[in-house]
Motif scaffolding. Structure first.
Motif, PDB file in Angstrom:
ATOM      1  N   MET A   1       5.783  -3.379   5.713  1.00  0.00           N
ATOM      2  CA  MET A   1       4.581  -3.713   4.954  1.00  0.00           C
ATOM      3  C   MET A   1       3.438  -2.585   4.988  1.00  0.00           C
ATOM      4  O   MET A   1       3.240  -2.058   5.800  1.00  0.00           O
ATOM      5  CB  MET A   1       3.928  -5.015   5.601  1.00  0.00           C
ATOM      6  N   GLN A   2       3.041  -2.492   3.806  1.00  0.00           N
ATOM      7  CA  GLN A   2       2.237  -1.618   3.424  1.00  0.00           C
ATOM      8  C   GLN A   2       0.798  -1.635   4.140  1.00  0.00           C
ATOM      9  O   GLN A   2       0.304  -2.837   3.796  1.00  0.00           O
ATOM     10  CB  GLN A   2       2.095  -1.203   2.066  1.00  0.00           C
ATOM     11  N   ASN A   3       0.028  -0.922   4.593  1.00  0.00           N
ATOM     12  CA  ASN A   3      -1.111  -1.071   5.151  1.00  0.00           C
ATOM     13  C   ASN A   3      -2.159   0.384   5.104  1.00  0.00           C
ATOM     14  O   ASN A   3      -1.601   1.345   4.516  1.00  0.00           O
ATOM     15  CB  ASN A   3      -1.431  -1.674   6.445  1.00  0.00           C
ATOM     16  N   TYR A   4      -3.320   0.237   5.618  1.00  0.00           N
ATOM     17  CA  TYR A   4      -4.085   1.755   5.629  1.00  0.00           C
ATOM     18  C   TYR A   4      -3.198   2.836   6.107  1.00  0.00           C
ATOM     19  O   TYR A   4      -3.279   3.934   5.833  1.00  0.00           O
ATOM     20  CB  TYR A   4      -5.321   1.370   6.222  1.00  0.00           C
ATOM     21  N   ALA A   5      -2.713   2.518   7.312  1.00  0.00           N
ATOM     22  CA  ALA A   5      -2.093   3.468   8.284  1.00  0.00           C
ATOM     23  C   ALA A   5      -0.709   4.136   7.527  1.00  0.00           C
ATOM     24  O   ALA A   5      -0.531   5.148   7.875  1.00  0.00           O
ATOM     25  CB  ALA A   5      -1.613   2.813   9.567  1.00  0.00           C
ATOM     26  N   ASN A   6      -0.074   3.397   6.773  1.00  0.00           N
ATOM     27  CA  ASN A   6       1.020   3.990   6.054  1.00  0.00           C
ATOM     28  C   ASN A   6       1.134   3.923   4.832  1.00  0.00           C
ATOM     29  O   ASN A   6       2.154   4.101   4.039  1.00  0.00           O
ATOM     30  CB  ASN A   6       2.291   3.052   6.692  1.00  0.00           C
ATOM     31  N   MET A 136      -9.305  -6.075   3.988  1.00  0.00           N
ATOM     32  CA  MET A 136      -8.524  -7.160   5.000  1.00  0.00           C
ATOM     33  C   MET A 136      -7.460  -7.726   4.198  1.00  0.00           C
ATOM     34  O   MET A 136      -6.220  -7.915   4.996  1.00  0.00           O
ATOM     35  CB  MET A 136      -9.498  -8.336   5.135  1.00  0.00           C
ATOM     36  N   ASP A 137      -7.126  -7.822   3.074  1.00  0.00           N
ATOM     37  CA  ASP A 137      -6.169  -8.525   2.402  1.00  0.00           C
ATOM     38  C   ASP A 137      -5.563  -7.295   1.440  1.00  0.00           C
ATOM     39  O   ASP A 137      -5.873  -7.241   0.267  1.00  0.00           O
ATOM     40  CB  ASP A 137      -6.741  -9.570   1.482  1.00  0.00           C
ATOM     41  N   TRP A 138      -4.766  -6.387   2.067  1.00  0.00           N
ATOM     42  CA  TRP A 138      -4.262  -5.213   1.612  1.00  0.00           C
ATOM     43  C   TRP A 138      -3.149  -5.448   0.471  1.00  0.00           C
ATOM     44  O   TRP A 138      -2.009  -6.312   0.627  1.00  0.00           O
ATOM     45  CB  TRP A 138      -3.709  -4.377   2.577  1.00  0.00           C
ATOM     46  N   GLN A 139      -3.142  -5.258  -0.725  1.00  0.00           N
ATOM     47  CA  GLN A 139      -2.325  -5.192  -1.787  1.00  0.00           C
ATOM     48  C   GLN A 139      -1.168  -4.151  -2.062  1.00  0.00           C
ATOM     49  O   GLN A 139      -1.744  -3.052  -2.336  1.00  0.00           O
ATOM     50  CB  GLN A 139      -3.231  -5.534  -3.181  1.00  0.00           C
ATOM     51  N   SER A 140      -0.237  -4.285  -1.475  1.00  0.00           N
ATOM     52  CA  SER A 140       0.763  -2.990  -1.415  1.00  0.00           C
ATOM     53  C   SER A 140       1.088  -2.544  -2.605  1.00  0.00           C
ATOM     54  O   SER A 140       1.162  -3.307  -3.774  1.00  0.00           O
ATOM     55  CB  SER A 140       1.963  -3.523  -0.600  1.00  0.00           C
ATOM     56  N   ASP A 141       1.545  -1.175  -2.883  1.00  0.00           N
ATOM     57  CA  ASP A 141       1.878  -0.624  -4.083  1.00  0.00           C
ATOM     58  C   ASP A 141       3.080   0.244  -3.732  1.00  0.00           C
ATOM     59  O   ASP A 141       2.636   1.410  -3.161  1.00  0.00           O
ATOM     60  CB  ASP A 141       0.676   0.190  -4.776  1.00  0.00           C
ATOM     61  N   TYR A 142       4.145  -0.159  -3.854  1.00  0.00           N
ATOM     62  CA  TYR A 142       5.271   0.619  -3.629  1.00  0.00           C
ATOM     63  C   TYR A 142       5.736   1.666  -4.990  1.00  0.00           C
ATOM     64  O   TYR A 142       6.971   2.243  -4.741  1.00  0.00           O
ATOM     65  CB  TYR A 142       6.417   0.091  -3.241  1.00  0.00           C
ATOM     66  N   LEU A 143       5.061   1.619  -6.033  1.00  0.00           N
ATOM     67  CA  LEU A 143       5.368   2.197  -7.238  1.00  0.00           C
ATOM     68  C   LEU A 143       4.627   3.441  -7.405  1.00  0.00           C
ATOM     69  O   LEU A 143       4.818   4.126  -8.587  1.00  0.00           O
ATOM     70  CB  LEU A 143       5.248   1.152  -8.439  1.00  0.00           C
TER      71      LEU A 143
END
Length: 145
Positions: A1-6, A136-143
């Protein structure tokens, strides 16, 4: 899961292969030009090699810049749409008071926290890093590019 650290994205072929190899080639060709010039040899051939190496080095760098600028335009449009959907108002006034880095950071915020975080970013002049850490509610972006 994506977050600030990664959340940072590296494209291995670009970051670890093409760009370093072209930089090595440019450095090597500059070294050869310096050696030939110092020895009084025919430096014109080496100069052509330096120009070719510089062009090869700039090609992946420039293409990356173009991709990132296009991505930033899309992010700005995405934020305009999200803001309008959440408030029914245009994003223009807030957008003028935010940097592109802040807008990019805000895009990772969930819908419930986006508007308060925009106001906080403007009021407290939060840096992009501070904005990302506040989410707090991280919306991931893998694109991303």
């Amino acid at each position: 899961m994506q977050n600030y650290a990664n959340h940072r994205r590296y494209y291995p072929l670009h970051h670890y292969v093409v760009t370093p190899l072209t930089l090595i080639f440019l450095s090597w060709s500059l070294w050869n030009l310096a050696e030939v010039f110092a020895s009084g040899g025919d430096w014109l051939r080496e100069l052509y090699l330096v120009v070719a190496a510089a062009i090869l080095f700039l090609m992946p760098v420039i293409s990356r810049i173009y991709a990132l600028k296009n991505q930033n335009r899309i992010i700005r449009l995405e934020m305009r749409l999200r803001y309008f959907q959440l408030t029914g108002k245009p994003f223009t006034h807030q957008e003028k008071r935010l940097t592109m880095g802040q807008i990019i950071a805000l895009r990772f915020a969930g819908s419930r926290e986006l508007i308060p975080l925009i106001d906080r970013a403007i009021g407290e002049k939060l840096s992009p890093g501070q904005i990302k850490k506040a989410i707090m509610d991280w919306q991931s972006d893998y694109l991303r590019v």
